[in-house]
Design an enzyme around this catalytic site. Structure first.
Site, PDB file in Angstrom:
ATOM      1  N   HIS A  54      47.937  34.362  50.081  1.00 56.51           N
ATOM      2  CA  HIS A  54      47.910  35.737  49.636  1.00 56.51           C
ATOM      3  C   HIS A  54      49.077  36.348  49.757  1.00 56.51           C
ATOM      4  O   HIS A  54      50.056  37.522  49.201  1.00 56.51           O
ATOM      5  CB  HIS A  54      46.630  36.653  50.659  1.00 56.51           C
ATOM      6  CG  HIS A  54      45.853  37.813  49.397  1.00 56.51           C
ATOM      7  ND1 HIS A  54      45.233  38.240  50.607  1.00 56.51           N
ATOM      8  CD2 HIS A  54      47.093  38.563  48.599  1.00 56.51           C
ATOM      9  CE1 HIS A  54      44.990  39.666  49.540  1.00 56.51           C
ATOM     10  NE2 HIS A  54      46.860  39.525  48.277  1.00 56.51           N
ATOM     11  N   ASP A  95      38.983  36.804  40.213  1.00 56.32           N
ATOM     12  CA  ASP A  95      39.407  36.709  41.744  1.00 56.32           C
ATOM     13  C   ASP A  95      39.429  37.731  42.367  1.00 56.32           C
ATOM     14  O   ASP A  95      38.733  39.102  42.417  1.00 56.32           O
ATOM     15  CB  ASP A  95      41.035  37.039  41.244  1.00 56.32           C
ATOM     16  CG  ASP A  95      42.002  37.256  41.978  1.00 56.32           C
ATOM     17  OD1 ASP A  95      43.178  36.019  42.922  1.00 56.32           O
ATOM     18  OD2 ASP A  95      41.576  38.145  42.772  1.00 56.32           O
ATOM     19  N   SER A 124      51.496  34.268  46.067  1.00 58.90           N
ATOM     20  CA  SER A 124      51.528  35.611  46.077  1.00 58.90           C
ATOM     21  C   SER A 124      51.845  35.606  47.318  1.00 58.90           C
ATOM     22  O   SER A 124      52.327  35.914  48.020  1.00 58.90           O
ATOM     23  CB  SER A 124      49.954  35.860  46.135  1.00 58.90           C
ATOM     24  OG  SER A 124      50.102  37.555  45.618  1.00 58.90           O
ATOM     25  N   ASN A 125      52.880  37.348  46.275  1.00 55.94           N
ATOM     26  CA  ASN A 125      54.045  37.977  47.596  1.00 55.94           C
ATOM     27  C   ASN A 125      54.723  37.641  47.886  1.00 55.94           C
ATOM     28  O   ASN A 125      55.140  37.123  48.940  1.00 55.94           O
ATOM     29  CB  ASN A 125      52.913  39.143  48.058  1.00 55.94           C
ATOM     30  CG  ASN A 125      51.810  39.666  47.067  1.00 55.94           C
ATOM     31  OD1 ASN A 125      51.574  40.493  46.766  1.00 55.94           O
ATOM     32  ND2 ASN A 125      50.778  39.695  47.874  1.00 55.94           N
ATOM     33  N   TYR A 154      40.118  41.836  51.217  1.00 60.03           N
ATOM     34  CA  TYR A 154      38.869  42.567  50.231  1.00 60.03           C
ATOM     35  C   TYR A 154      37.244  43.262  50.832  1.00 60.03           C
ATOM     36  O   TYR A 154      36.057  41.980  50.898  1.00 60.03           O
ATOM     37  CB  TYR A 154      38.898  41.900  48.952  1.00 60.03           C
ATOM     38  CG  TYR A 154      39.932  41.882  48.420  1.00 60.03           C
ATOM     39  CD1 TYR A 154      41.084  42.644  48.496  1.00 60.03           C
ATOM     40  CD2 TYR A 154      40.515  40.934  46.874  1.00 60.03           C
ATOM     41  CE1 TYR A 154      42.705  42.023  48.013  1.00 60.03           C
ATOM     42  CE2 TYR A 154      41.170  40.872  46.220  1.00 60.03           C
ATOM     43  CZ  TYR A 154      42.536  40.863  46.885  1.00 60.03           C
ATOM     44  OH  TYR A 154      43.694  40.298  46.338  1.00 60.03           O
ATOM     45  N   MET A 191      38.413  42.908  43.932  1.00 59.21           N
ATOM     46  CA  MET A 191      39.162  43.354  44.501  1.00 59.21           C
ATOM     47  C   MET A 191      37.665  44.609  45.551  1.00 59.21           C
ATOM     48  O   MET A 191      37.322  44.890  46.696  1.00 59.21           O
ATOM     49  CB  MET A 191      40.115  44.272  44.865  1.00 59.21           C
ATOM     50  CG  MET A 191      40.797  44.984  45.872  1.00 59.21           C
ATOM     51  SD  MET A 191      42.950  44.994  45.735  1.00 59.21           S
ATOM     52  CE  MET A 191      42.166  47.001  44.966  1.00 59.21           C
TER      53      MET A 191
END
Length: 326
Positions: free
Chosen positions: A138, A48, A168-169, A53, A21
């Site tokens: 994401h 990843d 994700s999330n 990012y 990141m």
């Protein structure tokens, strides 16, 4: 470095994944190359990143810096075939200056079909590769019909630009809906769920959108085709420093008697073992089997990476694991 199967794909990936990141922003390119080399030399393979990012560290950062550095590293080392490469789309921010340093949720690009197709092409260009091994949505996008998103992702797999997809999330009920739609229509189903997961358990009343709770763990046990990828496993390093924990935003969803009891048990055992509490948390995660997570670390410096890799050498007995779990 131990490996584990990704979902039920037959794909073996390293149990400790390296998050990139901050590479290209807070971690300069030369240092990032050293860290990536060190990770591969230790036996790691799972790297990843994400297209967004990282736009937030400083003025002038726009997103894409991490993918660009990774692309240069892959080209310089000629090692694309040694890396299981994941990136993410849907959380691109078009106007970073509007949100930098502010608490409100940014206006993300979303998971529309055209948006994801363009986002992936841009990511592939920055990464200097014709495909990624794992592509995540994401940030879950409830404004776009899931049917549109899933059909688009399936098209990206069929085009050879993506090998596997993930999410994700996302809340558990949404994940179940996603899996049901994929089964019904024959679309590419997610094989990875990237969520925040650590040794501390979320407190009652916490916002569970991005944090694994008991219900989600139960769902994952019943659906072994989806692997948990645990991000922020050491919660920005708060386990090592009581002063840092005091008032730290990372503690917001965890603070309470349960967290205090767990921190006390963890600190005592870490002292007995001669390791840091952060390392013990990583070791605890690496020992989990039901479900067995992939632990994603995001070190900023080589020393932080070495500390994380040190957790691989910590072998916990059944008694020690029972003490921590209890």
């Amino acid at each position: 470095m131990q490996t584990t199967e990704l979902g039920r794909t037959g794909e073996q990936v390293s149990k400790l994944s390296l998050g990139a990141m901050l590479m290209g922003t807070r971690t300069d390119e030369q240092t990032a190359f050293r860290m990536l080399d060190r990770y591969l030399d230790s036996g790691g393979s799972f790297v990843d990143t994400a297209d967004c990012y990282a736009w937030w560290p400083a003025p002038g950062n726009t997103g894409g810096e991490s993918e660009t550095v990774l692309g240069r590293w892959l080209a310089a080392r000629g090692n694309r075939d040694r890396v299981f490469l994941s990136t993410k789309g849907s959380a691109w921010v078009s106007d970073p200056d509007r949100y930098r340093g502010r608490p409100e949720r940014p206006d993300y690009a979303g998971a529309g079909a055209d948006t994801l197709r363009k986002a992936l092409d841009d990511s592939l260009t920055r990464l200097g590769t014709d495909h990624v091994d794992l592509y995540y949505v994401h940030v879950d996008d409830r404004a776009t019909p899931l049917e549109e998103t899933l059909a688009a992702l399936t098209g990206l797999v069929q085009a050879g630009k993506v090998r596997h997809i993930g999410w994700s999330n996302v809340r558990t009920w949404r994940l179940e809906r996603i899996l049901g739609l994929c089964d019904r229509h024959g679309w590419q189903a997610p094989v990875a769920l990237q969520q925040q997961h650590s040794y501390l358990r979320p407190a009652p009343g916490a916002r569970y959108l991005s944090i694994v709770d008991d219900e989600q763990l139960d769902h994952l046990r019943a659906n072994p085709s989806v692997s948990l990828v645990a991000y922020s496993p050491i919660l920005k390093g708060i386990y090592d420093d009581p002063a840092k924990r005091d008032g730290h935003p990372a503690m917001g969803d965890y603070a309470g008697p349960d967290a205090e009891a767990r921190l006390a048990r963890l600190t005592t055992m870490a002292g007995d073992l001669g390791v840091t509490p952060n390392q013990l948390v990583l070791a605890w995660l690496l020992h989990q089997t039901d479900p067995a997570p992939i632990t994603l670390v995001g070190p900023r410096t080589p020393d932080q990476l070495d500390t994380a890799l040190g957790a691989l050498d910590i072998k916990l007995t059944d008694e020690q694991r029972t003490l921590l779990d209890g």
